[in-house]
Design an enzyme around this catalytic site. Structure first.
Site, mmCIF file in Angstrom:
data_model
loop_
_atom_site.group_PDB
_atom_site.id
_atom_site.type_symbol
_atom_site.label_atom_id
_atom_site.label_comp_id
_atom_site.label_asym_id
_atom_site.label_seq_id
_atom_site.Cartn_x
_atom_site.Cartn_y
_atom_site.Cartn_z
ATOM 1 N N LYS A 154 0.839 -1.207 0.000
ATOM 2 C CA LYS A 154 0.000 0.000 0.000
ATOM 3 C C LYS A 154 0.872 1.255 0.000
ATOM 4 O O LYS A 154 0.562 2.228 -0.682
ATOM 5 C CB LYS A 154 -0.929 -0.004 1.217
ATOM 6 C CG LYS A 154 -1.972 -1.105 1.142
ATOM 7 C CD LYS A 154 -3.301 -0.625 1.694
ATOM 8 C CE LYS A 154 -4.499 -1.401 1.193
ATOM 9 N NZ LYS A 154 -4.404 -2.838 1.130
ATOM 10 N N LYS B 153 -3.731 -12.969 -7.692
ATOM 11 C CA LYS B 153 -4.615 -13.715 -6.774
ATOM 12 C C LYS B 153 -6.086 -13.353 -6.987
ATOM 13 O O LYS B 153 -6.409 -12.182 -7.176
ATOM 14 C CB LYS B 153 -4.200 -13.335 -5.338
ATOM 15 C CG LYS B 153 -4.869 -14.154 -4.266
ATOM 16 C CD LYS B 153 -4.512 -13.641 -2.866
ATOM 17 C CE LYS B 153 -5.574 -12.675 -2.355
ATOM 18 N NZ LYS B 153 -5.624 -12.508 -0.904
ATOM 19 N N LYS C 247 -11.366 -10.666 -3.334
ATOM 20 C CA LYS C 247 -12.713 -10.122 -3.181
ATOM 21 C C LYS C 247 -12.724 -8.603 -3.246
ATOM 22 O O LYS C 247 -13.762 -8.003 -3.447
ATOM 23 C CB LYS C 247 -13.374 -10.640 -1.917
ATOM 24 C CG LYS C 247 -12.643 -10.415 -0.596
ATOM 25 C CD LYS C 247 -13.595 -10.810 0.535
ATOM 26 C CE LYS C 247 -13.016 -11.686 1.619
ATOM 27 N NZ LYS C 247 -12.105 -11.016 2.546
HETATM 28 P P1 ATP Z 1 -8.545 -9.372 -0.211
HETATM 29 O O1 ATP Z 1 -8.908 -9.994 -1.499
HETATM 30 O O2 ATP Z 1 -9.333 -8.167 0.131
HETATM 31 O O3 ATP Z 1 -7.071 -9.254 0.025
HETATM 32 P P2 ATP Z 1 -8.967 -11.894 0.798
HETATM 33 O O4 ATP Z 1 -9.939 -12.467 -0.155
HETATM 34 O O5 ATP Z 1 -7.536 -12.298 0.764
HETATM 35 O O6 ATP Z 1 -9.054 -10.347 0.868
HETATM 36 P P3 ATP Z 1 -9.058 -12.509 3.523
HETATM 37 O O7 ATP Z 1 -10.061 -12.289 4.540
HETATM 38 O O8 ATP Z 1 -7.771 -11.801 3.671
HETATM 39 O O9 ATP Z 1 -9.635 -12.190 2.172
HETATM 40 O O10 ATP Z 1 -8.755 -14.051 3.320
HETATM 41 C C1 ATP Z 1 -9.373 -15.054 3.979
HETATM 42 C C2 ATP Z 1 -8.614 -16.329 3.771
HETATM 43 O O11 ATP Z 1 -8.766 -16.738 2.421
HETATM 44 C C3 ATP Z 1 -7.107 -16.204 4.022
HETATM 45 O O12 ATP Z 1 -6.640 -17.362 4.658
HETATM 46 C C4 ATP Z 1 -6.557 -16.068 2.644
HETATM 47 O O13 ATP Z 1 -5.224 -16.491 2.564
HETATM 48 C C5 ATP Z 1 -7.492 -16.967 1.855
HETATM 49 N N1 ATP Z 1 -7.558 -16.560 0.476
HETATM 50 C C6 ATP Z 1 -7.931 -15.359 0.008
HETATM 51 N N2 ATP Z 1 -7.864 -15.316 -1.325
HETATM 52 C C7 ATP Z 1 -7.412 -16.540 -1.705
HETATM 53 C C8 ATP Z 1 -7.102 -17.121 -2.970
HETATM 54 N N3 ATP Z 1 -7.237 -16.450 -4.092
HETATM 55 N N4 ATP Z 1 -6.689 -18.402 -2.990
HETATM 56 C C9 ATP Z 1 -6.544 -19.106 -1.858
HETATM 57 N N5 ATP Z 1 -6.797 -18.617 -0.639
HETATM 58 C C10 ATP Z 1 -7.226 -17.351 -0.553
#
Ligand code: ATP
Ligand code: LTN
Length: 329
Positions: free
Chosen positions: A111, A192, A195
């Site tokens: 960031k 990745k 969301k």
């Molecule tokens: P953001 O997309 O806003 O960074 P996020 O989707 O990573 O958020 P988190 O709440 O940080 O959401 O993640 C929840 C869990 O899901 C964490 O253990 C994270 O590592 C896992 N996760 C998130 N995105 C992925 C992905 N694309 N593949 C596998 N695991 C994921």
């Protein structure tokens, strides 16, 4: 029984990446481990959340934990904000972390590098996460690949506390799934699936319309070849789809590759679209059943009580050790 703990932020609609990388593995562990699973709503505040959306995302996340198969009778499910001890322990642990350590965390560093205006919450984020974890003495913390760095910092801070004040915290280990720990964006498979992305074409949401999700699989970016083979460097798109296929069917990647020898990407994608579709359908049906009535409120109240019981004991112990408390017991 060994103990496990993990949390997810209610910062947006839950994605297939969250499901495969986090929620599904939680479900698979629940018979073997004592589990504490929570909604990291305090962590979500590091970025502005529209209040009505935050409420909706929080409720959906708890409901999805259960709809995906977590059994509230086996797992302690709770909201982070319901257990006030997290914030208090987070303060103590923050005082043990150095500016250098916190500045090296990629979530913060990225960031800063982008020149974004950032709140202090992002910087302090890992200290609160350390508290979430160390409060419950878990043996393992199942997380996606991106969170490993945070768990490693947590281990350092726990060791620092233990050596300064005597043995208090168990040193936790990150547990990253070998397959599915990093599901990629369907339109840009070097990124990745996230969301919080603005464009949603490459991202499947668990509660989204099933036909829309199937279309996203069918129009996923692949490559100009036509053989289904796992090679994340040269064939990131098809490798990502293979990981999704493998995790949802509990089959090995080699086994799936074998099945598609001599067949094109079209057939492979159509089959995967059906697999994803039927998985989402199962979850959505259960989600609808449990979001009516006061079922979720009752689960959260029971979960918070169980979590508070553990947290209060741990915080009291910490406060005795560091000298904050002057009472003998
Ligand atoms: P953001 O997309 O806003 O960074 P996020 O989707 O990573 O958020 P988190 O709440 O940080 O959401 O993640 C929840 C869990 O899901 C964490 O253990 C994270 O590592 C896992 N996760 C998130 N995105 C992925 C992905 N694309 N593949 C596998 N695991 C994921
Ligand atoms: N930082 C994590 C969410 C999270 C977490 C935790 C995960 C907050 N506290 C404790 C495991 C253990 C994330 O962004 N996914």
């Amino acid at each position: 029984m060994k103990r496990m703990l993990s949390g997810i932020k209610p910062t947006g609609r839950v994605t297939l990446g969250n499901y495969i990388g986090a929620i599904r593995p939680f479900v698979s562990y629940q018979d073997e481990y004592e589990m504490f699973i929570f909604v990291a709503n305090l962590h979500s505040m590091t970025i502005y959340q529209q209040p009505a959306e935050l409420r909706k995302n929080t409720k959906d996340l708890i409901a999805l934990y259960i709809a995906a198969g977590l059994d509230p009778n086996k797992v302690t499910l709770f909201l982070q904000s319901d257990v006030l001890e997290h914030a208090q322990l987070g303060w103590y642990l923050g005082c043990l972390a150095s500016m250098g350590e916190l500045s090296r965390m990629t979530q913060y560093k990225d960031k800063v590098a982008k020149g974004e205006v950032i709140g202090a919450g992002i910087f302090n984020y890992p200290s609160l996460m350390n508290a979430d974890i160390l409060m419950y003495d878990p043996d393992y913390v199942p997380v996606g690949e991106d969170q490993k760095q945070h768990v490693e910092l947590c281990r350092d801070i726990a060791e620092r506390f233990n050596s300064r004040y005597s043995e208090t915290f168990k040193i936790p280990e990150p547990l990253v799934a070998k397959v599915g720990g990093r599901i990629m964006d369907l339109q840009n498979p070097t990124k990745k699936m996230s969301k919080s992305e603005e464009t949603s074409k490459g991202c499947i949401y668990i509660l989204d319309d099933i036909n829309v999700s199937k279309k996203k699989i069918k129009s996923a970016v692949t490559d100009s070849e036509s053989y289904v083979h796992f090679d994340p460097i040269n064939k990131p798109g098809i490798s990502n789809l293979l990981e999704i296929y493998s995790t949802l069917t509990n089959r090995t990647i080699e086994d799936i590759e074998q099945q598609y020898v001599g067949k094109g990407y079209g057939e492979f994608k159509n089959d995967l679209a059906e697999i994803v579709g039927s998985e989402l359908e199962k979850i959505q049906t259960r989600y609808k059943e449990i979001t009516t009535g006061s079922y979720l409120d009752d689960i959260l109240e029971a979960g918070a009580q169980k979590a508070r019981f553990v947290a209060r004991k741990k915080l009291a112990k910490v406060e005795r050790k560091i000298g904050i408390t002057i009472k003998k017991r």
